[in-house]
Design a protein around this motif. Sequence first.
Motif, short mmCIF file in Angstrom:
data_model
loop_
_atom_site.label_atom_id
_atom_site.label_comp_id
_atom_site.label_asym_id
_atom_site.label_seq_id
_atom_site.Cartn_x
_atom_site.Cartn_y
_atom_site.Cartn_z
N MET A 285 1.03 -1.24 0.02
CA MET A 285 0.06 -0.14 -0.03
C MET A 285 0.93 1.34 -0.03
O MET A 285 0.40 2.07 -0.99
N LEU A 286 1.85 1.31 0.78
CA LEU A 286 2.72 2.32 1.08
C LEU A 286 3.59 2.62 -0.37
O LEU A 286 3.59 3.72 -1.01
N GLN A 287 4.09 1.63 -1.08
CA GLN A 287 4.75 1.80 -2.37
C GLN A 287 3.83 2.02 -3.36
O GLN A 287 4.32 2.72 -4.43
N ALA A 288 2.60 1.82 -3.26
CA ALA A 288 1.40 2.21 -4.36
C ALA A 288 1.12 3.48 -4.14
O ALA A 288 0.40 4.09 -5.09
N GLY A 289 1.42 4.29 -3.18
CA GLY A 289 1.04 5.72 -2.79
C GLY A 289 0.07 6.06 -1.70
O GLY A 289 -0.51 7.18 -1.83
N ALA A 290 -0.23 5.03 -0.68
CA ALA A 290 -1.22 5.31 0.51
C ALA A 290 -0.60 6.35 1.29
O ALA A 290 0.80 6.20 1.56
N ALA A 291 -1.28 7.38 1.55
CA ALA A 291 -0.80 8.52 2.56
C ALA A 291 -1.02 8.01 4.06
O ALA A 291 -0.26 8.49 4.73
N ILE A 292 -2.18 7.22 4.28
CA ILE A 292 -2.20 6.64 5.51
C ILE A 292 -2.70 5.21 5.50
O ILE A 292 -3.13 4.57 4.38
N LEU A 293 -2.26 4.63 6.52
CA LEU A 293 -2.61 3.20 6.87
C LEU A 293 -3.61 3.00 7.99
O LEU A 293 -3.46 3.73 8.99
N ASP A 294 -4.71 2.49 7.81
CA ASP A 294 -5.90 2.61 8.72
C ASP A 294 -6.17 1.05 9.19
O ASP A 294 -6.61 0.47 8.51
N LEU A 295 -5.60 0.86 10.46
CA LEU A 295 -5.68 -0.23 11.15
C LEU A 295 -6.96 -0.59 12.04
O LEU A 295 -7.21 0.40 12.69
N PRO B 294 8.61 3.20 10.12
CA PRO B 294 8.54 4.15 10.88
C PRO B 294 8.07 5.60 10.58
O PRO B 294 7.58 6.45 11.20
N ALA B 295 8.26 5.66 9.05
CA ALA B 295 7.76 7.05 8.49
C ALA B 295 6.33 7.00 8.32
O ALA B 295 5.82 8.25 7.62
N ALA B 296 5.63 5.94 8.35
CA ALA B 296 4.29 5.81 7.92
C ALA B 296 3.25 6.29 8.64
O ALA B 296 3.80 6.75 10.11
N PHE B 297 2.22 7.04 8.30
CA PHE B 297 1.22 7.55 8.91
C PHE B 297 0.04 6.73 9.43
O PHE B 297 -0.50 6.23 8.29
N ILE B 298 -0.06 6.51 10.48
CA ILE B 298 -1.06 5.33 10.88
C ILE B 298 -2.47 5.82 11.53
O ILE B 298 -2.36 6.60 12.59
N SER B 299 -3.35 5.32 11.14
CA SER B 299 -4.75 5.84 11.73
C SER B 299 -5.42 4.31 12.40
O SER B 299 -5.00 3.22 11.79
N VAL B 300 -5.99 4.61 13.34
CA VAL B 300 -6.69 3.50 14.09
C VAL B 300 -8.18 3.52 14.02
O VAL B 300 -8.61 4.79 14.45
N ASP B 301 -8.75 2.63 13.53
CA ASP B 301 -10.13 2.59 13.56
C ASP B 301 -10.88 2.11 14.63
O ASP B 301 -10.83 0.98 14.86
#
Length: 265
Positions: A33-43, A76-83
Motif C-alpha cells: 500500500m505504501l509503495q502504491a502511494g497510500a498516504a495513510i494506513l488505517d488499522l 517508522p515514517a508511515a502515517f497510521i490511523s486506528v479505526d
Amino acid sequence: MGILNLTPDSFYAASRVGPQTDHSDLLHRAEAMLQAGAAILDLGGYSSRPGAEHISEEEEKHRLLPALEAVRRAFPAAFISVDTFRSGVAAAAVAAGADMLNDISGGELDADMFATAGRLQVPYVLMHMRGTPQTMATLTDYPAGLVPELVRYYRDKLAALRAAGVTDVILDPGFGFAKNADQNHELLARLRELRLFGLPILAGLSRKAMLYRPLGLTPEAALPGTITVNTLALLNGVSLLRVHDVPEAVQTIRLVSQTYSSTSP
C-alpha cells in the motif's frame, strides 16, 4: 487511506489480515500500500459491517496493538490511523505509535472519546452513524432529510470537539452506516454541501453494498463500481478516500487532480 482489517469478519474477505506471530502478511500488505502511494494506513480490530459480532475491548486491543507495533517498527515514517470507537483503545494505540483516530461513532459509543482525543492531540475522523454496527441498519429514518441531519450533527459534534481541545478534524459522512441504498446515493450527489464547515471530507465507499447489490454482484466484483463512485466523490469535494485497493485509488486521484488542476473543485 489504505484499509488493513485485523478482523475475521469484515465484509470484504480479501481485506482481512489473519493473526500471525510474525505479522508477515500484514507487513507485506502495508508495504504494498505504501509503495502504491497510500498516504495513510488505517488499522482496525473491530468489524463495523452491519450486524458484525460485538467483541470486548480486551479482544480489540489483542488484535490491534501487536499489529500496530509491528507496522510502526517496519515503517517508522508511515502515517497510521486506528479505526476504533473506544477511548481506551485509542489511548493505547497512540502510545503504541498511531498518528490519528478514526471513530465510526462520533463519540456516541464512548463518552470519554472526545476528551481522550483532546488530550492525545492527534487528528480525529468524525463519522456520522446512528446506533451500533449491530443496530444501525434499522435506524435510517430522517424526517428532516439526511443532509440536514448531517449538518446539524456536525455542527453539534464540532462544538463539543472544540470544547474538548480537538482542533484537527476530518469529516466522514458514513456511507452505509444507518443509511439505506437510496440515501447513500443521495449523499454521494450532495457531498459538496458538507464543505460549508471548511474541513476535509473522507469518503469510505470501497466495495460497499450500495455498489454491488443493485448490480447483482459481490464485494469481490465491485472494484469498477468503487472507482466510479470514488471519482464522483472527488468531483464533489472529497479530500481523502478510504479504500481496499490503493493503486486504483491513487490513479483515480491523480487523473482527477490533473484534469481539474486549473480550477477549484
